[in-house]
Scaffold this motif. Structure first.
Motif, PDB file in Angstrom:
ATOM      1  N   ALA A  59       0.855  -1.183   0.000  1.00 49.98           N
ATOM      2  CA  ALA A  59       0.000   0.000   0.000  1.00 49.98           C
ATOM      3  C   ALA A  59       0.897   1.241   0.000  1.00 49.98           C
ATOM      4  O   ALA A  59       2.073   1.169   0.351  1.00 49.98           O
ATOM      5  N   ASP A  60       0.336   2.366  -0.389  1.00 49.74           N
ATOM      6  CA  ASP A  60       1.106   3.606  -0.513  1.00 49.74           C
ATOM      7  C   ASP A  60       0.628   4.613   0.540  1.00 49.74           C
ATOM      8  O   ASP A  60      -0.514   5.071   0.487  1.00 49.74           O
ATOM      9  N   ASP A  61       1.461   4.914   1.497  1.00 48.05           N
ATOM     10  CA  ASP A  61       1.125   5.861   2.578  1.00 48.05           C
ATOM     11  C   ASP A  61       0.056   5.306   3.520  1.00 48.05           C
ATOM     12  O   ASP A  61      -0.747   6.066   4.062  1.00 48.05           O
ATOM     13  N   LEU A  62       0.018   4.016   3.697  1.00 44.68           N
ATOM     14  CA  LEU A  62      -0.899   3.432   4.672  1.00 44.68           C
ATOM     15  C   LEU A  62      -0.148   3.289   5.997  1.00 44.68           C
ATOM     16  O   LEU A  62       0.955   2.744   6.022  1.00 44.68           O
ATOM     17  N   VAL A  70       9.287   7.943   2.762  1.00 40.10           N
ATOM     18  CA  VAL A  70       8.641   8.361   1.513  1.00 40.10           C
ATOM     19  C   VAL A  70       8.745   7.230   0.480  1.00 40.10           C
ATOM     20  O   VAL A  70       9.441   6.235   0.695  1.00 40.10           O
ATOM     21  N   CYS A  71       8.079   7.442  -0.685  1.00 35.29           N
ATOM     22  CA  CYS A  71       7.809   6.351  -1.630  1.00 35.29           C
ATOM     23  C   CYS A  71       9.037   5.723  -2.301  1.00 35.29           C
ATOM     24  O   CYS A  71       9.272   4.523  -2.180  1.00 35.29           O
ATOM     25  N   THR A  72       9.769   6.507  -3.087  1.00 35.29           N
ATOM     26  CA  THR A  72      10.824   5.949  -3.935  1.00 35.29           C
ATOM     27  C   THR A  72      11.870   5.155  -3.149  1.00 35.29           C
ATOM     28  O   THR A  72      12.186   4.008  -3.520  1.00 35.29           O
ATOM     29  N   THR A  91      11.859   3.508  -0.321  1.00 37.10           N
ATOM     30  CA  THR A  91      11.393   2.227   0.202  1.00 37.10           C
ATOM     31  C   THR A  91      11.224   1.207  -0.912  1.00 37.10           C
ATOM     32  O   THR A  91      11.535   0.025  -0.766  1.00 37.10           O
ATOM     33  N   ARG A  92      10.737   1.641  -2.063  1.00 38.09           N
ATOM     34  CA  ARG A  92      10.534   0.715  -3.190  1.00 38.09           C
ATOM     35  C   ARG A  92      11.871   0.174  -3.680  1.00 38.09           C
ATOM     36  O   ARG A  92      12.003  -1.015  -4.005  1.00 38.09           O
ATOM     37  N   ALA A  93      12.874   1.054  -3.718  1.00 36.27           N
ATOM     38  CA  ALA A  93      14.221   0.620  -4.116  1.00 36.27           C
ATOM     39  C   ALA A  93      14.755  -0.387  -3.103  1.00 36.27           C
ATOM     40  O   ALA A  93      15.372  -1.392  -3.465  1.00 36.27           O
ATOM     41  N   PRO A 114      -3.424   4.354  -0.280  1.00 35.09           N
ATOM     42  CA  PRO A 114      -4.282   5.538  -0.140  1.00 35.09           C
ATOM     43  C   PRO A 114      -3.519   6.866  -0.227  1.00 35.09           C
ATOM     44  O   PRO A 114      -3.877   7.828   0.433  1.00 35.09           O
ATOM     45  N   HIS A 115      -2.489   6.928  -1.049  1.00 34.55           N
ATOM     46  CA  HIS A 115      -1.758   8.178  -1.275  1.00 34.55           C
ATOM     47  C   HIS A 115      -2.711   9.246  -1.844  1.00 34.55           C
ATOM     48  O   HIS A 115      -3.623   8.911  -2.591  1.00 34.55           O
ATOM     49  N   PHE A 116      -2.473  10.528  -1.513  1.00 36.13           N
ATOM     50  CA  PHE A 116      -3.222  11.618  -2.146  1.00 36.13           C
ATOM     51  C   PHE A 116      -2.927  11.621  -3.644  1.00 36.13           C
ATOM     52  O   PHE A 116      -1.838  11.237  -4.036  1.00 36.13           O
ATOM     53  N   SER A 174       3.221  -1.635   3.800  1.00 36.30           N
ATOM     54  CA  SER A 174       3.103  -0.285   3.241  1.00 36.30           C
ATOM     55  C   SER A 174       4.490   0.306   3.037  1.00 36.30           C
ATOM     56  O   SER A 174       5.455  -0.119   3.676  1.00 36.30           O
ATOM     57  N   ASP A 175       4.578   1.312   2.149  1.00 38.04           N
ATOM     58  CA  ASP A 175       5.901   1.861   1.802  1.00 38.04           C
ATOM     59  C   ASP A 175       6.396   2.922   2.770  1.00 38.04           C
ATOM     60  O   ASP A 175       7.576   3.269   2.770  1.00 38.04           O
ATOM     61  N   ASN A 176       5.496   3.470   3.569  1.00 40.74           N
ATOM     62  CA  ASN A 176       5.871   4.466   4.590  1.00 40.74           C
ATOM     63  C   ASN A 176       4.616   4.760   5.412  1.00 40.74           C
ATOM     64  O   ASN A 176       3.544   4.233   5.116  1.00 40.74           O
ATOM     65  N   GLY A 177       4.766   5.627   6.387  1.00 39.61           N
ATOM     66  CA  GLY A 177       3.641   5.920   7.272  1.00 39.61           C
ATOM     67  C   GLY A 177       2.556   6.760   6.616  1.00 39.61           C
ATOM     68  O   GLY A 177       2.649   7.127   5.441  1.00 39.61           O
ATOM     69  N   GLY A 217       4.219  11.064  11.153  1.00 41.22           N
ATOM     70  CA  GLY A 217       3.607  10.496   9.966  1.00 41.22           C
ATOM     71  C   GLY A 217       4.608  10.482   8.839  1.00 41.22           C
ATOM     72  O   GLY A 217       5.817  10.645   9.058  1.00 41.22           O
ATOM     73  N   LYS A 218       4.115  10.272   7.652  1.00 42.42           N
ATOM     74  CA  LYS A 218       4.958  10.228   6.460  1.00 42.42           C
ATOM     75  C   LYS A 218       5.961  11.384   6.446  1.00 42.42           C
ATOM     76  O   LYS A 218       5.622  12.507   6.774  1.00 42.42           O
ATOM     77  N   GLY A 219       7.182  11.083   6.064  1.00 43.01           N
ATOM     78  CA  GLY A 219       8.183  12.140   5.923  1.00 43.01           C
ATOM     79  C   GLY A 219       8.973  12.412   7.180  1.00 43.01           C
ATOM     80  O   GLY A 219       9.934  13.181   7.152  1.00 43.01           O
TER      81      GLY A 219
HETATM   82 CA   LIG Z   1       4.333   6.337  -0.087  1.00 47.31          CA
END
Ligand SMILES: [Ca+2]
Length: 452
Positions: free
Chosen positions: A37-40, A77-79, A81-83, A211-213, A263-266, A278-280
């Motif tokens: 999930a993204d930002d969950l 953040v996204c990138t 964590t995916r790497a 659930p990313h914006f 999830s990839d981050n908070g 939270g995220k970031g």
């Molecule tokens: Ca994310």
């Protein structure tokens, strides 16, 4: 390890029907489904305590498998964590620690990296990535160049370049993408891939855009949660997990399929109590995320692990299950957590320490055992507009370093740095030394000006 295949050839291979397979099916090689999930955030599933969001399918998956209380994304953040997931390495080790890739990036995950998809593909797995990539936009770094036979989804960030691709081809421009249908479309693609690959071991990487914006959900799910559209999105992801689990069961693959959800981050824009931030941010809510794994008869049902683990561990854990080996020609940070997942008595986390690199690529905090030391003031401003309860109630009056005992104070409210000067000094030394060494060992990202 990396095998260069001319693009035309790899495309051709991707278009071949996924048969010729029964003979390549390895006894005991499990199918692997990794749902991201993204930002969950940590508190967004009912099995992790959410009162506003109901996630019956993930709750059932946790009841039939194992959930972790101390599982961490590799970044906030996204990138990055995916790497880290695909390479089993700290984002900084692969040069993708400086924030997220922009909608017009020329950078990406270096093709010289060995990804989990490549390791499994080499073992005869059918491989697919369906969803948000965010590891580069050029053909040389899209999923097909990183070990996936098939790709469907959005290679760019959620805001900005959200064109829809099939394999290396743009099929719908971002302005024409019906985002409300995105989770449903990803799910349909995922189910089709599983059905098509049922006679072969398969690896499905399903990184949702939600659930990313910006927030969206299909009509069926709008208004269904007590948290507004964001909660509705998560409930749709939960539905999606249910569809995938049902498909696996219907195909008779239940006992030979490892399914993981994380999830990839908070979270962004809401609190994740009892965690702060939270995220970031380097507060716990930035990094600590739900992790649920299910594989009947192999992972004990209803188990909870309080051991420390991270998304970097997936490669080193899954590769041996598939008869592959994590790369030995380079440094990999992740650990094999199969002893934890399989419920081996007395299995313990192999981490000595974990290092929190935040969105500007800088090392911000370190955790060793129950102790966490913040070296810098955590960012509070980036996770959307965080509600007051997500922010620190009793912000330390002094500048960092701030020390917390996470066993007693997971909310990071009571700074005990003053009482523990030796611990502060040793943790700070550990962190600075790790970062210095990692800086020396960095492998460059694709097309990037490496910034340490
Ligand atoms: Ca994310």
């Amino acid at each position: 390890m990396k095998v260069w295949i001319p693009l035309a050839l790899s495309l051709f291979a991707a278009l071949q029907p996924l048969v010729s397979t029964a003979e390549s099916k390895k006894a005991g090689s499990p199918n692997v489904v990794f749902i991201l999930a993204d930002d969950l955030g940590y508190a967004d599933l009912s099995c992790y305590g959410s009162k506003e969001i109901t996630t019956p399918h993930l709750d059932k998956m946790a009841a039939e498998g194992m959930k972790f209380t101390d599982f961490y994304a590799a970044a906030c953040v996204c990138t990055p964590t995916r790497a880290a997931f695909l390479t089993g390495s700290y984002p900084k080790r692969v040069g993708l620690h400086n924030g997220v890739l922009s909608p017009k990036t020329k950078s990406g995950l270096n093709p010289s990296e060995v990804t989990l998809a490549e390791l499994l593909k080499a073992q005869g797995y059918a491989t697919a990535c369906i969803g948000k990539w965010h590891l580069g936009l050029e053909e040389a770094v899209l999923p097909l160049a990183h070990g996936f036979d098939y790709y469907f989804g959005m290679p760019g960030p959620n805001h900005g370049a959200s064109d829809l691709y099939r394999n290396n081809k743009l099929i719908t421009e971002k302005k024409n993408v019906d985002r409300d249908q995105l989770t449903r479309r990803y799910t349909e693609e995922a189910v089709a891939f599983i059905r098509q690959s049922k006679d072969k071991p398969f690896f499905l990487y399903l990184p949702h855009s939600a659930p990313h914006f910006p927030l969206y959900a299909s009509k069926t799910f709008r208004g269904t949660s007590k948290q507004g559209l964001r909660g509705d999105m998560i409930q749709e992801i939960d539905w999606s997990c249910g569809e995938i689990l049902m498909t696996i069961k219907q195909l008779g693959l239940d006992d030979n399929t490892l399914v993981i959800f994380t999830s990839d981050n908070g979270q962004a824009g809401v609190a994740a109590q009892p965690l702060h931030g939270g995220k970031g941010s380097s507060w716990e809510a930035g990094f600590r995320v739900p992790f649920v794994a299910r594989w009947p008869k192999r992972i004990p049902a209803g188990a909870v692990s309080e051991q420390f683990a991270t998304i970097m561990d997936v490669l080193s854990t899954v590769a041996p299950l598939a008869g592959a080996q994590a790369p030995t020609d380079r440094k990999i940070d992740g650990k094999n957590i199969w002893p934890l997942l399989s419920g081996k008595p007395a299995a313990r986390s192999e981490y000595d320490a974990f290092f929190y690199y935040v969105r500007d690529g800088q090392l911000s905090a370190v955790r060793q055992g129950k102790w966490k030391l913040h070296l810098r003031v955590p960012s509070e401003r980036w996770a959307g507009k965080l509600p007051k309860e997500a922010l620190l109630a009793t912000k330390p009056k002094t500048a960092p370093p701030w020390l917390y005992n996470l066993n007693e104070d997971v909310g990071e409210t009571k700074n005990v740095a003053e009482e523990n000067p030796d611990l502060v000094a040793s943790l700070a030394k550990l962190a600075i030394e790790f970062d210095r060494k990692l800086g020396e060992e960095m492998r460059p990202a694709y097309g990037a000006n490496v910034r340490k």
